[in-house]
Design a protein around this motif. Structure first.
Motif, PDB file in Angstrom:
ATOM      1  N   PRO A  36    -162.580 -15.101  20.936  1.00 54.71           N
ATOM      2  CA  PRO A  36    -161.449 -15.940  20.508  1.00 54.71           C
ATOM      3  C   PRO A  36    -161.116 -15.668  19.058  1.00 54.71           C
ATOM      4  O   PRO A  36    -161.993 -15.374  18.249  1.00 54.71           O
ATOM      5  N   LEU A  37    -159.823 -15.732  18.749  1.00 51.35           N
ATOM      6  CA  LEU A  37    -159.378 -15.314  17.418  1.00 51.35           C
ATOM      7  C   LEU A  37    -159.785 -16.296  16.327  1.00 51.35           C
ATOM      8  O   LEU A  37    -160.281 -15.899  15.283  1.00 51.35           O
ATOM      9  N   PHE A  38    -159.587 -17.571  16.590  1.00 50.38           N
ATOM     10  CA  PHE A  38    -159.828 -18.538  15.517  1.00 50.38           C
ATOM     11  C   PHE A  38    -160.910 -19.550  15.869  1.00 50.38           C
ATOM     12  O   PHE A  38    -160.816 -20.715  15.510  1.00 50.38           O
ATOM     13  N   ALA A  39    -161.912 -19.095  16.590  1.00 41.68           N
ATOM     14  CA  ALA A  39    -163.049 -19.984  16.866  1.00 41.68           C
ATOM     15  C   ALA A  39    -163.760 -20.245  15.540  1.00 41.68           C
ATOM     16  O   ALA A  39    -163.650 -19.441  14.602  1.00 41.68           O
ATOM     17  N   PRO A  40    -164.515 -21.353  15.438  1.00 40.69           N
ATOM     18  CA  PRO A  40    -165.271 -21.597  14.212  1.00 40.69           C
ATOM     19  C   PRO A  40    -166.209 -20.422  13.923  1.00 40.69           C
ATOM     20  O   PRO A  40    -166.630 -19.714  14.842  1.00 40.69           O
ATOM     21  N   GLN A  41    -166.529 -20.248  12.642  1.00 40.29           N
ATOM     22  CA  GLN A  41    -167.347 -19.121  12.199  1.00 40.29           C
ATOM     23  C   GLN A  41    -168.623 -18.952  13.033  1.00 40.29           C
ATOM     24  O   GLN A  41    -168.970 -17.842  13.436  1.00 40.29           O
ATOM     25  N   LYS A  42    -169.293 -20.080  13.298  1.00 43.50           N
ATOM     26  CA  LYS A  42    -170.562 -20.030  14.049  1.00 43.50           C
ATOM     27  C   LYS A  42    -170.351 -19.468  15.449  1.00 43.50           C
ATOM     28  O   LYS A  42    -171.130 -18.658  15.937  1.00 43.50           O
ATOM     29  N   THR A  43    -169.274 -19.915  16.094  1.00 44.87           N
ATOM     30  CA  THR A  43    -168.972 -19.444  17.452  1.00 44.87           C
ATOM     31  C   THR A  43    -168.633 -17.961  17.416  1.00 44.87           C
ATOM     32  O   THR A  43    -169.033 -17.208  18.303  1.00 44.87           O
ATOM     33  N   LEU A  44    -167.898 -17.552  16.383  1.00 40.93           N
ATOM     34  CA  LEU A  44    -167.544 -16.134  16.261  1.00 40.93           C
ATOM     35  C   LEU A  44    -168.822 -15.302  16.192  1.00 40.93           C
ATOM     36  O   LEU A  44    -168.972 -14.303  16.903  1.00 40.93           O
ATOM     37  N   ARG A  45    -169.775 -15.752  15.364  1.00 39.21           N
ATOM     38  CA  ARG A  45    -171.020 -14.982  15.206  1.00 39.21           C
ATOM     39  C   ARG A  45    -171.769 -14.921  16.544  1.00 39.21           C
ATOM     40  O   ARG A  45    -172.217 -13.855  16.971  1.00 39.21           O
ATOM     41  N   LYS A  46    -171.846 -16.080  17.191  1.00 38.75           N
ATOM     42  CA  LYS A  46    -172.571 -16.138  18.470  1.00 38.75           C
ATOM     43  C   LYS A  46    -171.928 -15.197  19.491  1.00 38.75           C
ATOM     44  O   LYS A  46    -172.613 -14.493  20.234  1.00 38.75           O
ATOM     45  N   THR A  47    -170.603 -15.173  19.513  1.00 36.37           N
ATOM     46  CA  THR A  47    -169.895 -14.324  20.478  1.00 36.37           C
ATOM     47  C   THR A  47    -170.127 -12.852  20.162  1.00 36.37           C
ATOM     48  O   THR A  47    -170.366 -12.051  21.068  1.00 36.37           O
ATOM     49  N   VAL A  48    -170.061 -12.491  18.884  1.00 38.55           N
ATOM     50  CA  VAL A  48    -170.278 -11.089  18.497  1.00 38.55           C
ATOM     51  C   VAL A  48    -171.686 -10.646  18.911  1.00 38.55           C
ATOM     52  O   VAL A  48    -171.890  -9.529  19.391  1.00 38.55           O
ATOM     53  N   MET A  49    -172.665 -11.555  18.783  1.00 36.38           N
ATOM     54  CA  MET A  49    -174.040 -11.210  19.150  1.00 36.38           C
ATOM     55  C   MET A  49    -174.191 -10.956  20.656  1.00 36.38           C
ATOM     56  O   MET A  49    -175.165 -10.377  21.101  1.00 36.38           O
ATOM     57  N   GLN A  50    -173.191 -11.421  21.434  1.00 34.21           N
ATOM     58  CA  GLN A  50    -173.268 -11.219  22.897  1.00 34.21           C
ATOM     59  C   GLN A  50    -172.702  -9.874  23.347  1.00 34.21           C
ATOM     60  O   GLN A  50    -172.739  -9.550  24.532  1.00 34.21           O
ATOM     61  N   ILE A  51    -172.176  -9.084  22.412  1.00 31.25           N
ATOM     62  CA  ILE A  51    -171.617  -7.783  22.798  1.00 31.25           C
ATOM     63  C   ILE A  51    -172.722  -6.932  23.431  1.00 31.25           C
ATOM     64  O   ILE A  51    -173.845  -6.854  22.904  1.00 31.25           O
ATOM     65  N   VAL A  52    -172.402  -6.329  24.544  1.00 32.75           N
ATOM     66  CA  VAL A  52    -173.398  -5.529  25.267  1.00 32.75           C
ATOM     67  C   VAL A  52    -173.640  -4.203  24.542  1.00 32.75           C
ATOM     68  O   VAL A  52    -172.692  -3.507  24.165  1.00 32.75           O
ATOM     69  N   THR A  53    -174.923  -3.889  24.319  1.00 33.24           N
ATOM     70  CA  THR A  53    -175.276  -2.605  23.689  1.00 33.24           C
ATOM     71  C   THR A  53    -176.386  -1.955  24.515  1.00 33.24           C
ATOM     72  O   THR A  53    -176.916  -2.573  25.438  1.00 33.24           O
ATOM     73  N   GLY A  54    -176.776  -0.742  24.132  1.00 30.88           N
ATOM     74  CA  GLY A  54    -177.916  -0.108  24.776  1.00 30.88           C
ATOM     75  C   GLY A  54    -179.182  -0.880  24.393  1.00 30.88           C
ATOM     76  O   GLY A  54    -179.172  -1.651  23.437  1.00 30.88           O
ATOM     77  N   SER A  55    -180.268  -0.668  25.133  1.00 27.90           N
ATOM     78  CA  SER A  55    -181.492  -1.422  24.812  1.00 27.90           C
ATOM     79  C   SER A  55    -182.459  -0.517  24.043  1.00 27.90           C
ATOM     80  O   SER A  55    -183.661  -0.545  24.272  1.00 27.90           O
ATOM     81  N   ASP A  56    -181.883   0.293  23.138  1.00 25.06           N
ATOM     82  CA  ASP A  56    -182.712   1.208  22.345  1.00 25.06           C
ATOM     83  C   ASP A  56    -183.629   0.405  21.424  1.00 25.06           C
ATOM     84  O   ASP A  56    -183.212  -0.595  20.855  1.00 25.06           O
ATOM     85  N   PRO A  57    -184.883   0.872  21.240  1.00 24.54           N
ATOM     86  CA  PRO A  57    -185.742   0.195  20.267  1.00 24.54           C
ATOM     87  C   PRO A  57    -185.178   0.395  18.861  1.00 24.54           C
ATOM     88  O   PRO A  57    -184.445   1.357  18.619  1.00 24.54           O
ATOM     89  N   LEU A  58    -185.545  -0.528  17.986  1.00 23.45           N
ATOM     90  CA  LEU A  58    -185.013  -0.518  16.623  1.00 23.45           C
ATOM     91  C   LEU A  58    -185.148   0.853  15.952  1.00 23.45           C
ATOM     92  O   LEU A  58    -184.237   1.347  15.304  1.00 23.45           O
ATOM     93  N   GLU A  59    -186.327   1.504  16.147  1.00 20.57           N
ATOM     94  CA  GLU A  59    -186.598   2.772  15.446  1.00 20.57           C
ATOM     95  C   GLU A  59    -185.730   3.928  15.942  1.00 20.57           C
ATOM     96  O   GLU A  59    -185.557   4.915  15.234  1.00 20.57           O
ATOM     97  N   ALA A  60    -185.206   3.800  17.142  1.00 20.52           N
ATOM     98  CA  ALA A  60    -184.471   4.934  17.710  1.00 20.52           C
ATOM     99  C   ALA A  60    -183.195   5.218  16.917  1.00 20.52           C
ATOM    100  O   ALA A  60    -182.537   4.302  16.426  1.00 20.52           O
ATOM    101  N   ALA A  61    -182.880   6.512  16.780  1.00 20.52           N
ATOM    102  CA  ALA A  61    -181.612   6.891  16.144  1.00 20.52           C
ATOM    103  C   ALA A  61    -180.538   6.815  17.224  1.00 20.52           C
ATOM    104  O   ALA A  61    -180.633   7.515  18.228  1.00 20.52           O
ATOM    105  N   VAL A  62    -179.554   5.952  17.026  1.00 26.04           N
ATOM    106  CA  VAL A  62    -178.526   5.837  18.059  1.00 26.04           C
ATOM    107  C   VAL A  62    -177.166   6.275  17.532  1.00 26.04           C
ATOM    108  O   VAL A  62    -176.893   6.236  16.335  1.00 26.04           O
ATOM    109  N   GLU A  63    -176.319   6.693  18.460  1.00 30.12           N
ATOM    110  CA  GLU A  63    -174.986   7.172  18.124  1.00 30.12           C
ATOM    111  C   GLU A  63    -174.015   5.978  18.118  1.00 30.12           C
ATOM    112  O   GLU A  63    -173.933   5.254  19.107  1.00 30.12           O
ATOM    113  N   ALA A  64    -173.360   5.804  16.990  1.00 28.00           N
ATOM    114  CA  ALA A  64    -172.428   4.673  16.862  1.00 28.00           C
ATOM    115  C   ALA A  64    -171.221   4.864  17.778  1.00 28.00           C
ATOM    116  O   ALA A  64    -170.822   3.958  18.508  1.00 28.00           O
TER     117      ALA A  64
END
Ligand code: ADP
Ligand code: TRP
Length: 324
Positions: A200-228
């Motif tokens: 959502p465009l104008f959700a409160p800041q907290k909701t925006l952060r929570k939503t961004v954290m839900q974006i699906v990514t690969g499950s690479d371990p932290l140390e792995a070099a990944v391609e952006a």
């Protein structure tokens, strides 16, 4: 200065895809033209049957565009239903459009194919849209590819009216296809309100952060070099961050101490930098419906004389008395 005109249906509260894919590019383009931007509420009525939703979405859309930088002193912002002259032109145009052309309309055909019983508003949708455009002598109409067929109807009927009643009576508009970036949603598919993957465009800041954290990514371990490149996080980041910031994210993701969590945090911060100040303006405006009403009324008052002049010209040409 040439005229540019486009309509926005008030059918949802805008999301990030609408902003990056439609609103931001439209406001940039608007600077080159005398621009008309209206809320197509009578078009929304073809599907929206809820008084409160109609009111709320109309204000959501108006407040969103204003918060995103639309200067109402420069761009004519108005509500379609406030300039009733559009219906007079709709009828004249309807009398010059063959039903066959409307029967080939994609939305109408889609509705039939789905076994629905489409209402006459859906059937006549392109006629009203042609009137929206021709009423204001628009030269260009920035629209997405899905609206091209509607634009063809507007062009055809303008040419036919001119042929029958006098060359130069109506301006034959040109479509300006907006090649906006395709904004991915949380799951990497095209962001869309109907897919439940939107930010959502104008959700409160907290909701925006929570939503961004839900974006699906690969499950690479932290140390792995990944391609952006190719990741949803990076694709979204590119739309709001500088080249320098993008390069840094690419490099960081190859490091062993930087993972998707960090990248999402960076994306959130870039989004917040772009949207935060706008959210404040949005909240203030959205909370003041009287002010929004006043702005929309001013916009309508400014464009109404243009609409009246077109109607007078058309009435004269079709053999009706010009109204006193
Ligand atoms: P939705 O797909 O969520 O229903 P709309 O059809 O109401 O959105 O789209 C309104 C405007 O926003 C259109 O100009 C459309 O092209 C643009 N738009 C919507 N979603 C996206 C997206 N994911 N990426 C780019 N532009 C988009
Ligand atoms: N049909 C357009 C849409 O769904 C909205 C619209 C209505 C429009 N009237 C218009 C767009 C006139 C451009 C010009 O997006």
């Amino acid at each position: 200065m040439q005229r540019s005109l486009t309509g926005i249906k008030p059918s949802n509260a805008p999301h990030l895809g609408n902003y990056l894919g439609a609103i931001r590019p439209a406001l940039r383009l608007a600077q080159e033209y005398e621009s008309f931007l209206f809320i197509a509420d009578y078009h929304a009525l073809t599907t929206l049957r809820d008084r409160e939703a109609m009111r709320a979405y109309t204000y959501d859309v108006a407040a969103t565009w204003l918060a995103c930088g639309l200067d109402p002193a420069k761009i004519h912002l108005y509500r379609q239903s406030d300039v009733t002259e559009v219906f007079e032109l709709t009828w004249v145009l309807a009398c010059l459009i063959a039903t066959g052309q409307l029967e080939r309309g994609v939305s109408y055909k889609d509705a039939l194919a789905k076994g629905e019983a489409p209402n006459a508003g859906i059937f006549n949708y392109p006629v009203l849209m042609a009137a929206d455009i021709l009423l204001y002598d628009a030269d260009v109409v920035p629209v997405g590819r899905d609206q091209l067929q509607h634009l063809e109807v507007a062009r055809d009927v303008a040419a036919r009216v001119n042929h029958v009643f006098g060359e130069g009576l109506l301006v034959v508009p040109e479509a300006r296809i907006t090649e906006a970036p395709l904004v991915p949603g949380l799951d990497g598919q095209k962001m869309s309100k109907s897919k439940g993957n939107s930010i959502p465009l104008f959700a409160p800041q907290k909701t925006l952060r929570k939503t961004v954290m839900q974006i699906v990514t690969g499950s690479d371990p932290l140390e792995a070099a990944v391609e952006a490149r190719g990741s949803t996080v990076y694709e979204l980041y590119q739309l709001v961050a500088s080249e320098e910031q993008c390069r840094m994210m690419q490099e960081s993701l190859r490091r062993p101490d930087y993972g998707w969590g960090h990248a999402k945090q960076a994306l959130f911060e870039a989004l917040e930098a772009e949207l935060g100040p706008r959210r404040e303006v949005y909240d203030a405006l959205r909370g003041d419906e009287a002010k929004l009403e006043a702005l929309l009324a001013e916009g309508a008052a400014r464009v109404r004389p243009i609409a009246r002049a077109t109607i007078a010209r058309v009435r004269e040409a079709i053999g009706m008395r010009s109204r006193p």
